[in-house]
Design an enzyme around this catalytic site. Structure first.
Site, PDB file in Angstrom:
ATOM      1  N   CYS A  80     -26.162 -58.899  62.911  1.00 39.55           N
ATOM      2  CA  CYS A  80     -25.203 -59.770  62.208  1.00 39.55           C
ATOM      3  C   CYS A  80     -24.680 -60.803  63.212  1.00 39.55           C
ATOM      4  O   CYS A  80     -25.355 -61.088  64.209  1.00 39.55           O
ATOM      5  CB  CYS A  80     -24.089 -58.958  61.553  1.00 39.55           C
ATOM      6  SG  CYS A  80     -23.055 -58.032  62.698  1.00 39.55           S
TER       7      CYS A  80
ATOM      8  N   ARG B 147     -20.660 -55.738  60.260  1.00 34.37           N
ATOM      9  CA  ARG B 147     -21.765 -55.397  59.347  1.00 34.37           C
ATOM     10  C   ARG B 147     -22.866 -54.585  60.025  1.00 34.37           C
ATOM     11  O   ARG B 147     -23.260 -53.519  59.530  1.00 34.37           O
ATOM     12  CB  ARG B 147     -22.346 -56.682  58.725  1.00 34.37           C
ATOM     13  CG  ARG B 147     -21.394 -57.338  57.751  1.00 34.37           C
ATOM     14  CD  ARG B 147     -21.796 -58.753  57.418  1.00 34.37           C
ATOM     15  NE  ARG B 147     -21.572 -59.666  58.541  1.00 34.37           N
ATOM     16  CZ  ARG B 147     -21.770 -60.966  58.491  1.00 34.37           C
ATOM     17  NH1 ARG B 147     -22.236 -61.507  57.373  1.00 34.37           N
ATOM     18  NH2 ARG B 147     -21.525 -61.719  59.541  1.00 34.37           N
TER      19      ARG B 147
ATOM     20  N   ASP C  77     -19.537 -61.524  55.088  1.00 34.70           N
ATOM     21  CA  ASP C  77     -18.796 -61.356  56.342  1.00 34.70           C
ATOM     22  C   ASP C  77     -17.370 -60.914  56.008  1.00 34.70           C
ATOM     23  O   ASP C  77     -16.621 -61.676  55.390  1.00 34.70           O
ATOM     24  CB  ASP C  77     -18.792 -62.707  57.074  1.00 34.70           C
ATOM     25  CG  ASP C  77     -18.056 -62.649  58.396  1.00 34.70           C
ATOM     26  OD1 ASP C  77     -17.433 -61.610  58.687  1.00 34.70           O
ATOM     27  OD2 ASP C  77     -18.109 -63.646  59.131  1.00 34.70           O
TER      28      ASP C  77
END
Ligand code: 4NP
Length: 161
Positions: A8, A14, A125
């Site tokens: 990520c 994440r 996000d």
């Protein structure tokens, strides 16, 4: 041994969640010792830090321990070290597609392309968002990892069984 890397932006929300979930699912499936699971960020803003406390808490509430992880930046040798590199969002895929060394073995894929109904979508996000964004990310990541593990176990029987 089959090596999987989740990528990520900051490697604090994440991709560490995906690393923790995928490792635990692999353990439950009895293939943990044949699987190397790691995560990295396209950027080094948080290098050396543990995952975001909100990711750690959300994962813990869902039975997954992220506490031992440390953020690192993606390296060019990851493209030769890993078998499969999963981009948590299209921007990460595009970035990696641009920098990947020619002839490197890693297969590059968008993570949610494995989850039916979520193809071509990003794991959002959660960093700038609200608290409940972390549970949403966890749920998406968990569902995606379940399908991904089945795929890897079907596609790589020689390496995993
Ligand atoms: P992640 O979230 O990519 O899921 O770890 C982010 C964490 C930090 C930043 C961006 C995204 N940042 O800009 O510092």
């Amino acid at each position: 041994m089959y090596k999987v890397l989740f990528v990520c932006t900051g490697n604090i929300c994440r991709s560490p969640t995906a690393e923790g979930v995928f490792r635990e699912l692999a353990r439950r499936a009895g293939v943990a010792d044949k699987m190397h699971v790691d995560s990295a960020g396209t950027h080094g803003y948080h290098e050396g830090e543990p995952p975001d406390s909100r990711s750690i808490i959300t994962a813990k509430q869902n039975g997954i321990d992220l506490s031992g992880q440390t953020a690192r930046r993606l390296r060019l040798d990851d493209f030769t070290e890993f078998d499969l590199i999963l981009a948590m969002a299209q921007s990460h895929y595009d970035f990696m597609d641009r920098i990947r060394p020619e002839g490197s073995k890693a297969e590059l894929a968008l993570f949610l392309n494995f989850l039916p109904g979520f193809e071509h979508q990003d794991v959002p996000d959660p960093w700038f968002g609200h608290e409940d964004g972390f549970q949403h990310v966890f749920d998406l990541v968990h569902s995606g990892c379940e399908v991904l593990l089945d795929h890897v176990m079907d596609a790589q029987p020689g390496k995993l069984r």
